[in-house]
Design a protein around this motif. Structure first.
Motif, mmCIF file in Angstrom:
data_model
loop_
_atom_site.group_PDB
_atom_site.id
_atom_site.type_symbol
_atom_site.label_atom_id
_atom_site.label_comp_id
_atom_site.label_asym_id
_atom_site.label_seq_id
_atom_site.Cartn_x
_atom_site.Cartn_y
_atom_site.Cartn_z
ATOM 1 N N UNK A 49 0.803 -1.227 0.000
ATOM 2 C CA UNK A 49 0.000 0.000 0.000
ATOM 3 C C UNK A 49 0.837 1.279 0.000
ATOM 4 N N UNK A 50 2.068 1.176 0.502
ATOM 5 C CA UNK A 50 2.878 2.372 0.808
ATOM 6 C C UNK A 50 3.003 3.357 -0.364
ATOM 7 N N UNK A 51 3.386 2.846 -1.525
ATOM 8 C CA UNK A 51 3.701 3.746 -2.627
ATOM 9 C C UNK A 51 2.484 4.576 -3.056
ATOM 10 N N UNK A 52 1.350 3.903 -3.240
ATOM 11 C CA UNK A 52 0.135 4.619 -3.655
ATOM 12 C C UNK A 52 -0.227 5.681 -2.619
ATOM 13 N N UNK A 53 -0.130 5.333 -1.331
ATOM 14 C CA UNK A 53 -0.516 6.288 -0.288
ATOM 15 C C UNK A 53 0.378 7.517 -0.304
ATOM 16 N N UNK A 54 1.670 7.305 -0.478
ATOM 17 C CA UNK A 54 2.583 8.447 -0.474
ATOM 18 C C UNK A 54 2.354 9.367 -1.661
ATOM 19 N N UNK A 55 1.852 8.791 -2.750
ATOM 20 C CA UNK A 55 1.565 9.619 -3.930
ATOM 21 C C UNK A 55 0.171 10.242 -3.871
ATOM 22 N N UNK A 161 2.535 11.966 6.369
ATOM 23 C CA UNK A 161 3.444 12.146 5.244
ATOM 24 C C UNK A 161 2.721 12.684 4.007
ATOM 25 N N UNK A 162 1.433 12.327 3.866
ATOM 26 C CA UNK A 162 0.694 12.763 2.675
ATOM 27 C C UNK A 162 -0.003 14.111 2.880
ATOM 28 N N UNK A 163 0.226 14.763 4.029
ATOM 29 C CA UNK A 163 -0.426 16.049 4.291
ATOM 30 C C UNK A 163 0.382 17.231 3.770
ATOM 31 N N UNK A 164 0.823 17.159 2.527
ATOM 32 C CA UNK A 164 1.509 18.293 1.916
ATOM 33 C C UNK A 164 0.603 18.855 0.819
ATOM 34 N N UNK A 165 0.892 20.103 0.438
ATOM 35 C CA UNK A 165 0.111 20.774 -0.587
ATOM 36 C C UNK A 165 0.108 19.954 -1.880
#
Ligand code: AP5
Ligand code: ZN
Length: 214
Positions: A49-55, A161-165
């Motif tokens: 799951x990691x890669x999709x979530x980070x993107x 980690x995914x809370x960026x603009x």
């Protein structure tokens, strides 16, 4: 009650869930939280799951349907549940319907957190969470007593980690393309209630109360 919370990133699903859970004693299943725990523990599911979530993209339907299927077997989820962040595609919604049909059950209400995209960046970039409890804070709208520290445990808060603009843009894109059709899917079944999610948390809670008691 069997409830589904649908809304874009930062619309308040995770903020309202614990309140609804307290009021109605339901089990709270948040696929995002479960996936983040799997990523942190480096389980086979987490690795996938990691890669999709980070993107900021959606994880495959098979993976998330698998975790929900497993989690819904818990005795505490038999009488009712809050699904936070699932289903997020029409395929997931159809799979859920099948699972419930097998138990002679159905979805009672879909709470649609309606909000304009323009408000979400400030909510997402100011969010701080306490990972082990899921408690959520916001630097401006819900600040902790001590900055960076959980009010209850005294433990440090973290940012997702995914809370960026940048990543928010793809999350919003995924929401509009893949998740909005799920709202239409349930509208046709007549179970959708729209919430004014841009209002302060207390007013959103009051609206939830109104919908669930009607
Ligand atoms: P997930 O964890 O579900 O994230 P999300 O949908 O992007 O939603 P958020 O958790 O960001 O928003 P929220 O509505 O809970 O906001 P909150 O209440 O915290 O999913 C993460 C990832 O996992 C996905 O991108 C995907 O990769 C994967 N995934 C998960 N489920 C999946 C599925 N079913 N299929 C495929 N992939 C899946 O509030 C945000 C902030 O605003 C907080 O700081 C809060 O304090 C503040 N706030 C809340 N309400 C208010 C208010 N009314 N007024 C002012 N501030 C407020
Ligand atoms: Zn959430």
């Amino acid at each position: 009650k069997r409830l589904i919370l649908i809304g874009p990133p930062g619309s308040g699903k995770g903020t309202q869930s614990p309140i609804i859970k307290e009021d109605y004693c339901l089990c709270h299943l948040a696929t995002g939280d479960m996936l983040r725990a799997a990523v942190a523990a480096k389980t086979p599911l987490g690795v996938k799951a990691k890669e999709a979530m980070e993107k900021g993209e959606l994880v495959s339907d098979d993976l998330v349907v698998g975790i929900i299927d497993e989690a819904m077997k818990k005795p505490s989820c038999q009488k009712g549940f809050i699904l936070d962040g699932f289903p997020r595609t029409v395929v997931q919604a159809e799979k859920l319907d099948q699972m419930l049909q097998n138990q002679g059950a159905k979805v009672d209400k879909v709470l649609n957190f309606a909000i304009d995209d323009s408000i979400l960046e400030e909510r997402i970039t100011g969010r701080w969470i306490h990972p082990s409890s899921g408690r959520t804070y916001h630097t401006k709208f819900a600040p902790p007593k001590v900055p960076g520290v959980d009010d209850v445990s005294g433990e440090p808060l973290i940012q997702r980690k995914d809370d960026t603009k940048e990543v928010l843009k793809s999350r919003l894109d995924a929401f509009h393309r893949q998740t909005e059709p799920v709202v239409d899917y349930y509208s046709k079944k007549g179970v959708v209630a729209n919430l004014p999610a841009e209002k302060p948390p207390k007013e959103v809670s009051a609206e939830v109360q109104k919908v669930l008691s009607s």
